[in-house]
Design a protein around this motif. Structure first.
Motif, mmCIF file in Angstrom:
data_model
loop_
_atom_site.group_PDB
_atom_site.id
_atom_site.type_symbol
_atom_site.label_atom_id
_atom_site.label_comp_id
_atom_site.label_asym_id
_atom_site.label_seq_id
_atom_site.Cartn_x
_atom_site.Cartn_y
_atom_site.Cartn_z
ATOM 1 N N GLY A 1 15.209 -5.384 -9.066
ATOM 2 C CA GLY A 1 14.275 -5.962 -10.017
ATOM 3 C C GLY A 1 13.830 -7.370 -9.645
ATOM 4 O O GLY A 1 13.483 -7.658 -8.504
ATOM 5 N N GLU A 2 13.862 -8.265 -10.621
ATOM 6 C CA GLU A 2 13.387 -9.633 -10.435
ATOM 7 C C GLU A 2 14.163 -10.394 -9.370
ATOM 8 O O GLU A 2 13.643 -11.347 -8.780
ATOM 9 N N GLN A 3 15.396 -9.995 -9.118
ATOM 10 C CA GLN A 3 16.223 -10.701 -8.143
ATOM 11 C C GLN A 3 15.949 -10.263 -6.701
ATOM 12 O O GLN A 3 16.486 -10.845 -5.757
ATOM 13 N N LYS B 1 8.290 -6.744 -3.172
ATOM 14 C CA LYS B 1 8.898 -6.943 -4.497
ATOM 15 C C LYS B 1 7.954 -6.546 -5.636
ATOM 16 O O LYS B 1 8.380 -5.946 -6.621
ATOM 17 N N LYS B 2 6.672 -6.887 -5.522
ATOM 18 C CA LYS B 2 5.727 -6.561 -6.592
ATOM 19 C C LYS B 2 5.666 -5.060 -6.857
ATOM 20 O O LYS B 2 5.539 -4.620 -8.001
ATOM 21 N N LEU C 1 8.811 -4.062 -8.798
ATOM 22 C CA LEU C 1 8.754 -4.443 -10.204
ATOM 23 C C LEU C 1 7.889 -3.487 -11.023
ATOM 24 O O LEU C 1 8.014 -3.423 -12.251
#
Length: 275
Positions: free
Chosen positions: A193-195, A201-202, A205
């Motif tokens: 996730g956010e980490q 990464k996008k 998410l």
């Protein structure tokens, strides 16, 4: 006057119980793996290890296995050649690992002993791609085939329906071509996730881990209908928020030695149960 009583479904109870038992067994097995501990001490050592000149490794966790910068077709050609050798030599206790980069980068030192492992993983692989190349190892005679696939489909925006349909076709094909082999489909792992620090990464998410859990539940149902074993690794890798545990990953998507050690222990338990 009437009152309603909420009941806990029996299937949910047994699912929870099996996950708890698997987790405890993995913890116990990890504690016994002295050779693995020595390996981890080596790969986690702050002293840099020399890299062979003939080997090109990626920047992320270069300690983990061989990571050649080949294109997709080159990988297919290599895996086909390796499968042909396995078909010709017919090694004892042959076990196939089919999937994406998570399987490809599995350190050979951590794979369960007493098995000859044929790794058929390709970085970036999706369910459709794996389905098309299952014929590469048609002529082999494996005792077991472990499949993990699906996260790259989610990253690429493939629908759940398509992913599950491809998964079903993969299991049907393997069951037909290798009727004597134990087919084991493994759950899709969570991401961080956010980490996460992975370059995509996008895209991660945009994929809630709740969606992965739902896919895994449906995959379990498909496995039961196809008569194959389902190995639920998700709870071993998820933290309290349902994200990939930080001490198991290099970038929020791929695994580090600790993550592979947990996976290896689960494989060892599965292999032992077959004997």
């Amino acid at each position: 006057m009437s009152s309603s009583v909420k009941t806990f479904p029996a299937w949910a109870f047994f699912s929870l119980l099996s996950n708890v038992i698997l987790l405890l067994a993995v913890i116990l097995l990890i504690g016994k793996q002295q050779a693995v501990a020595a390996f981890l001490a080596n790969v986690l050592s702050p002293t840099p290890q020399p890299t062979p000149k003939t080997q090109t490794q990626q920047a992320v966790a270069p300690q983990l296995g061989k990571r050649y910068q080949f294109d997709y077709q080159k990988w297919v050609n290599i895996l086909e050649q390796e499968a042909e050798v396995a078909a010709e030599k017919k090694p004892r206790n042959l076990t196939v690992m089919a999937g994406d980069s998570l399987s490809l980068w599995f350190p050979s030192e951590l794979l369960p002993d007493n098995k000859t492992w044929l790794n058929q993983g390709i970085s970036g692989e999706k369910t459709a791609g794996l389905l098309k190349r299952l014929n590469l190892f048609d002529k082999t005679t494996p005792e077991s085939i472990f499949v993990m696939i699906g996260i790259n489909d989610l990253i690429a925006g493939v629908s759940d329906r398509t992913i599950l349909d491809n998964q079903r076709q993969i299991l049907t094909y393997l069951h037909k071509k290798h009727p004597k082999a134990q087919i084991v489909v493994q759950s899709i792992l969570p991401h961080q996730g956010e980490q996460a620090t992975w370059e995509g990464k996008k895209k991660l998410l945009a994929i809630p881990n709740s969606r992965i859990r739902n896919l895994n539940q449906q995959l379990r149902t498909i496995a039961a209908k196809e008569g194959v074993k389902y190995l639920n690794l998700y709870p071993l890798f998820a933290d309290k928020q349902g994200n990939l545990k930080s001490n198991f990953t290099t970038d929020g998507l791929h695994l580090n030695p600790n993550g592979y050690l947990v996976w290896s222990s689960a494989l060892q338990l599965t292999v032992n149960s077959e004997q």
